[in-house]
Design a protein around this motif. Structure first.
Motif: not given
Length: 263
Positions: A243-248, A218-224, A201-208, A91-94
């Protein structure tokens, strides 16, 4: 909230077993398994109009595979899911589109770990799901080393840039390219100096947002891919806030001046 990482553990064995010699029936069975994990018992219908996925037949760089999602009937679509069937975390991105979005086209770069089908699943405003598929030949994208030390890869983490194409016209969407500096470590990459695996350590959410209107989440995972780049279109309603956040626990914000028809 879409399923997060639920497919990683149960699909890791399938992903590692996938290969160029797999039959269409084996790939279809794997897709059914992944789809059930993400979408449960919801029906997914094939489509040639609601969503299309473009990708190279053979990737030049498995760690930087360009993907284009087009949605010709954009007014019917409220979200799109990107699934890379044979990746360790499929599940790469939503993407969930807000009122300021023009979801006619999205472009981004992903990691592809094996010869695999890539599925784009459009979710319409009435809750129905429709899918399109593209087969991509690639290998090792999730474990490909960064080519630099972890410390160097993390320098400037969270820095953002945004470029706008063309001039704004009243009521017309503007094309934008968002670039975020982040290594997006997959957890499968070996540090070339220590020979240890770098923790994920990857970006797991981006809000624009633009003004007080949302463009997408966008909800993301390691495939990005590392240093995420997303091309999208939107209807400007003021400054663009990302706004961007990561899993750490990392969190970054940046605002950009959007083009306006009066400029």
């Amino acid at each position: 909230m879409p399923p997060r990482l639920r497919t990683r553990a149960r699909c890791r064995g399938a992903a590692l077993a996938a290969g160029p010699s797999d039959t269409d029936a084996e790939r279809e069975a794997r897709w059914r398994d992944v789809a059930a994990s993400i979408f449960k018992d919801r029906t997914i219908q094939p489509t040639e109009t609601l969503v299309k996925v473009e990708a190279p037949k053979r990737a030049e760089d498995a760690a930087l595979v360009p993907i284009t999602l087009t949605m010709p009937e954009k007014d019917k679509v409220q979200a799109v899911h990107l699934v890379i069937d044979d990746n360790p975390s499929p599940y790469a991105a939503h993407f969930r589109f807000g009122p300021a979005a023009d979801p006619s086209e999205l472009r981004l770069r992903v990691r592809v770990n094996s010869y695999t089908n890539v599925h784009a699943v459009a979710e319409t405003k009435d809750g129905a799901l429709y899918e399109a598929t593209k087969f991509v030949k690639a290998s090792g994208g999730c474990s490909a080393p960064m080519g630099m030390s972890d410390e160097e890869a993390m320098k400037g983490m969270g820095e953002m840039r945004m470029k706008f194409a063309g001039e704004a016209q009243a009521g017309k969407p503007v094309e934008a390219t968002l670039m975020i500096r982040h290594p997006n470590f997959s957890g499968m990459q070996m540090n070339q100096i220590t020979r240890d695996y770098t923790p994920a350590r990857y970006v797991n959410k981006i809000t624009v947002d633009t003004g007080n209107r949302n463009v997408f989440v966008m909800d993301g995972d390691i495939s990005i891919a590392s240093n995420p780049v997303i091309n999208f279109a939107f209807l400007p309603a003021g400054p663009v806030k990302v706004t961007a956040t990561d899993n750490q626990g990392g969190r970054w914000e940046h605002s950009f001046t959007a083009p306006s028809a009066s400029n």
